[in-house]
Design a protein around this motif. Structure first.
Motif, PDB file in Angstrom:
ATOM      1  N   ILE A  94       5.488 -17.231  -3.078  1.00  0.00           N
ATOM      2  CA  ILE A  94       6.409 -16.098  -2.953  1.00  0.00           C
ATOM      3  C   ILE A  94       6.340 -15.135  -4.134  1.00  0.00           C
ATOM      4  N   GLY A 118       5.094 -11.271  -3.897  1.00  0.00           N
ATOM      5  CA  GLY A 118       6.056 -10.234  -4.254  1.00  0.00           C
ATOM      6  C   GLY A 118       5.563  -9.308  -5.345  1.00  0.00           C
ATOM      7  N   TRP A 138      11.335  -8.934  -9.842  1.00  0.00           N
ATOM      8  CA  TRP A 138      10.517 -10.139  -9.813  1.00  0.00           C
ATOM      9  C   TRP A 138      10.498 -10.859 -11.153  1.00  0.00           C
TER      10      TRP A 138
END
Length: 67
Positions: free
Chosen positions: A13, A17, A45
Motif C-alpha cells: 500500500i 500510494g 504518506w
C-alpha cells in the motif's frame, strides 16, 4: 485470508500510494491546507507509512514471528 498475504498487501500500500499514484496527483490545484495536491499527497504518506508499518508489526506479533 492468509496473514502472510495480508502483510504483503499492507506493505504494498505505501509503495503504491507514493509511487504508482504520483502521476495522477502531480498538479498544483486543488490547494489543500495551503499545499499543492502533490505536496499534500506526499506529506500524507509520510504520516500513513509508519501507521501501516505498525499494523504490519502487530499482525506479525499476533502470528508469533516477532520476538
Amino acid at each position: 485470508m492468509n496473514k502472510k498475504f495480508t502483510i504483503f498487501l499492507l506493505s504494498l500500500i505505501p509503495f503504491l500510494g507514493q509511487f504508482a499514484f504520483l502521476p495522477l496527483v502531480n498538479r498544483i490545484h486543488p490547494i489543500i491546507f495551503g499545499l499543492p495536491l502533490l505536496h499534500f499527497w506526499l506529506f500524507l504518506w509520510i504520516i500513513l507509512t509508519p501507521i501501516i508499518t505498525f499494523i504490519i508489526y502487530r499482525v506479525q506479533k499476533t502470528e508469533g514471528d516477532v520476538e
